[in-house]
Design an enzyme around this catalytic site. Structure first.
Site, short mmCIF file in Angstrom:
data_model
loop_
_atom_site.label_atom_id
_atom_site.label_comp_id
_atom_site.label_asym_id
_atom_site.label_seq_id
_atom_site.Cartn_x
_atom_site.Cartn_y
_atom_site.Cartn_z
CD1 TRP A 37 -0.43 3.92 -2.75
CD2 TRP A 37 1.48 3.18 -4.18
NE1 TRP A 37 -0.58 2.98 -3.78
CE2 TRP A 37 0.09 2.81 -4.59
CE3 TRP A 37 2.20 3.68 -5.26
CZ2 TRP A 37 0.12 2.89 -5.97
CZ3 TRP A 37 1.87 3.01 -6.59
CH2 TRP A 37 1.24 2.45 -6.86
CG ASP A 40 -8.62 4.16 -6.02
OD1 ASP A 40 -8.36 4.15 -6.91
OD2 ASP A 40 -9.91 3.02 -5.89
CD GLN A 56 -7.69 2.77 -1.29
OE1 GLN A 56 -7.34 2.06 -0.83
NE2 GLN A 56 -8.66 3.40 0.45
C1 LIG Z 1 9.43 1.90 -4.70
O1 LIG Z 1 10.84 1.06 -4.39
C2 LIG Z 1 11.05 0.25 -3.91
C3 LIG Z 1 12.10 -0.46 -3.37
O2 LIG Z 1 13.01 -0.07 -2.74
C4 LIG Z 1 9.22 -0.78 -4.58
O3 LIG Z 1 9.80 -1.93 -2.90
C5 LIG Z 1 8.47 -0.34 -4.15
O4 LIG Z 1 7.85 -0.99 -5.16
C6 LIG Z 1 8.55 0.07 -5.37
N1 LIG Z 1 7.05 1.05 -5.56
C7 LIG Z 1 6.42 1.67 -6.96
C8 LIG Z 1 5.48 2.70 -6.85
O5 LIG Z 1 7.46 1.32 -7.78
#
Ligand SMILES: *[C@@H]1O[C@H](CO)[C@@H](O)[C@H](O)[C@H]1NC(C)=O
Ligand SMILES: *[C@@H]1O[C@H](CO)[C@@H](O)[C@H](O)[C@H]1NC(C)=O
Ligand SMILES: *[C@@H]1O[C@H](CO)[C@@H](O)[C@H](O)[C@H]1NC(C)=O
Ligand SMILES: *[C@@H]1O[C@H](CO)[C@@H](O)[C@H](O)[C@H]1NC(C)=O
Ligand SMILES: *[C@@H]1O[C@H](CO)[C@@H](O)[C@H](O)[C@H]1NC(C)=O
Ligand SMILES: *[C@@H]1O[C@H](CO)[C@@H](O)[C@H](O)[C@H]1NC(C)=O
Ligand SMILES: *[C@@H]1O[C@H](CO)[C@@H](O)[C@H](O)[C@H]1NC(C)=O
Length: 485
Positions: A37, A40, A56
């Site tokens: 992920w 910023d 980040q």
């Molecule tokens: C991406 O997917 C995971 C579960 O597979 C979840 O926990 C997470 O929050 C998701 N991230 C986003 C940015 O949607």
């Protein structure tokens, strides 16, 4: 067994890509993590022959997880070399995360100032780390703390001026209004509080994040990312905003604001801008091309989030910020369609290009030689289909709308818009599409709209059609040849 069930349940909640869909979403010419992920931009700087971008980062690809600083460097700000994570939680004061901050050249060394968070995010303190090789960093600990409530005190942006180091930090007053605090130092370690640089008056939210403060044309621009603004007509339509003030400041004086808060970008996804100086004096700004709490459909392919095209920013004679894509991009493009001074008549549709994956479409409408009430540009499988993205130039309203709709991934049909000046004879839209983004620069950068998009490989046909009348159009489209994939 139990834990397996739990994992299956969690995966089941995320969006999955239907088996019939082929998607290509990892960008070719924008910075994005290959895995995990990002949010910023942090620590943007040109140092020892490289542009450095930190970000980040959560290696686990979850937005809420503990933040690190990821790191990439580049010679052209388009092609990125990814380096090891620069900062990870390790000290008592940064054990719950390495939040945003900035970079400076301190006695020749690449030096970072960042917010260390601890106590379940309730303690936010400014910390320093130094590198000798531009890759590995040695932490030097806390240098600035705030008395009282430390839970809203973050994102230091530092610079050198008049013989001192200065830093602005995002904060919150005791009555829960956003503000920016100013500190100075002779040595970057021993900092003295200089007061409140600027504060909200109740109309600009409860927290000002990610302040940036710099000079263009003798004016001091303060950029903030306020949280807690209500939508106001066409303004502030996203969850959080990023905007700027124009004013005057120098050491020992108060910041006097001449022009109030205005959003920098008018698309769905734009946040936490940070700027720096290129060696040739250009002020370059990069932002997160996403928004908190939005759908990150790319998540299922192992990464989430990306940065905008770096933009050269300037102030025009009216004190308005102008943003242009960095000129380095010109060297990466090859033209493939050219149309000059052509009428598209009423009820006619011009399909320009079928495979818009990594492209620039520079389109100019001659409004003196057009009779239509609106112009519709779309990136879809077929222009008549609902799903996709539409740019809609409403000539009667003098506004450009951008609407996107990807129901398969839970992205509802919503639009954003910006006022456009139609008193000029021409309207020019410089449209940059990458695998899962679109950035539209209006009339040489007087307005920009940036949004994430999630077309599958068939939904990449770009068409233009006038509404109720004819339109005169000239355009060139280019492929952009950078390959971060
Ligand atoms: C991406 O997917 C995971 C579960 O597979 C979840 O926990 C997470 O929050 C998701 N991230 C986003 C940015 O949607
Ligand atoms: C820190 O800076 C202040 C202001 O410049 C100065 O008065 C003080 O002596 C310095 N403290 C140390 C430990 O260097
Ligand atoms: C800071 O530097 C600028 C230009 O270098 C100068 O005009 C100004 O007077 C200085 N301000 C202070 C407070 O020293
Ligand atoms: C700055 O503003 C504060 C609070 O309004 C005021 O007390 C102070 O005199 C001002 N300083 C200067 C140099 O104008
Ligand atoms: C508060 O600040 C906003 C934005 O700068 C400005 O438009 C508004 O007039 C201010 N309101 C008051 C009461 O000062
Ligand atoms: C309008 O466009 C057409 C088609 O390119 C051209 O022939 C004509 O001269 C143009 N008229 C004006 C007034 O620019
Ligand atoms: C933009 O969205 C609003 C609210 O949903 C809607 O009323 C309007 O028709 C849309 N405009 C365009 C041009 O898509």
């Amino acid at each position: 067994m139990l834990s397996n069930c739990l994992i299956l349940l969690m995966v089941g909640q995320a969006f999955s890509i239907p088996k019939t869909e082929e998607v290509t979403w990892y960008p070719t010419y924008h910075l994005a993590p290959h895995k995990g992920w990002i949010n910023d931009p942090n620590g943007l700087i040109y140092h020892n022959g490289y542009y450095h971008a930190f970000f980040q980062h959560n290696p686990e690809n979850i937005p809420e997880g503990t933040k690190h600083w990821g790191h990439a460097r580049s010679h052209d700000m388009l092609n990125w070399e990814y380096l090891p994570i620069a900062l990870s939680p390790s000290l008592e004061d940064d054990i719950d995360g390495i939040f945003s901050g900035s970079a400076v050249n301190l006695n020749g060394k690449l030096t970072l100032i960042y917010t260390g968070v601890s106590d379940n995010l309730n303690k936010q303190r400014q910390m320093v780390a130094i590198s000798s090789d531009g890759v590995n960093f040695e932490k030097k600990g806390v240098v600035i703390t705030k008395e009282g409530d430390e839970s809203y005190f973050r994102d230091p942006k530092a610079w050198f001026q008049n013989g001192s180091w200065w830093v602005v930090i995002g904060s919150q007053t005791t009555d829960k209004l956003g503000e920016v605090l100013l500190y100075s130092s002779k040595d970057f370690f021993n900092w003295t509080y200089q007061g409140v640089l600027a504060g909200g008056n109740g109309s600009l939210g409860y927290m000002w994040e990610c302040p940036d403060f710099f000079t263009i044309n003798g004016k001091q621009i303060l950029v903030i990312s306020p949280q807690g603004l209500e939508q106001d007509g066409f303004n502030y339509q996203n969850l959080y905003q990023t905007g700027y003030f124009v004013g005057n400041w120098q050491p020992e004086q108060n910041y006097t604001i001449e022009k109030g808060f205005r959003e920098i970008d008018h698309g769905h996804d734009f946040y936490a801008s940070q700027s720096f100086l290129a060696p040739d004096g250009r002020r370059i700004q990069i932002s997160w091309l996403d928004m908190w709490e939005s759908v990150f459909a790319e998540n299922v392919t192992g990464w989430s989030g990306m940065f905008t095209i770096p933009r050269e920013i300037s102030l025009n004679e009216f004190g308005d910020l102008v943003s242009k894509p960095i000129r380095e991009i010109i060297g990466k493009r090859t033209p493939n369609t050219d149309i000059f001074d052509t009428i598209i008549s009423s009820n006619q549709m011009l399909t320009l290009k079928n495979n818009v994956f990594s492209s620039e479409i520079l389109i100019e409408f001659n409004l003196l030689n057009s009779s239509c009430k609106a112009i519709q540009l779309s990136l879809k499988e077929e222009p008549t289909r609902d799903e996709g993205v539409v740019l809609y130039v409403d000539i009667e309203l003098s506004r450009l709308f951008m609407e996107r709709y990807y129901p398969k991934y839970g992205i509802d049909k919503t639009n954003r818009s910006v006022a456009i000046d139609l008193s000029l004879s021409k309207l020019s839209l410089d449209i940059f599409v990458d695998s899962s983004s679109i950035e539209v620069f209006v009339n040489d950068g007087i307005a920009v709209m940036s949004s994430r998009i999630y077309p599958n490989n068939n939904q990449r046909k770009f068409s233009v059609a006038p509404v109720d009348g004819f339109v005169n159009v000239s355009l060139t489209s280019y492929d952009i040849n950078v390959n971060n994939q």
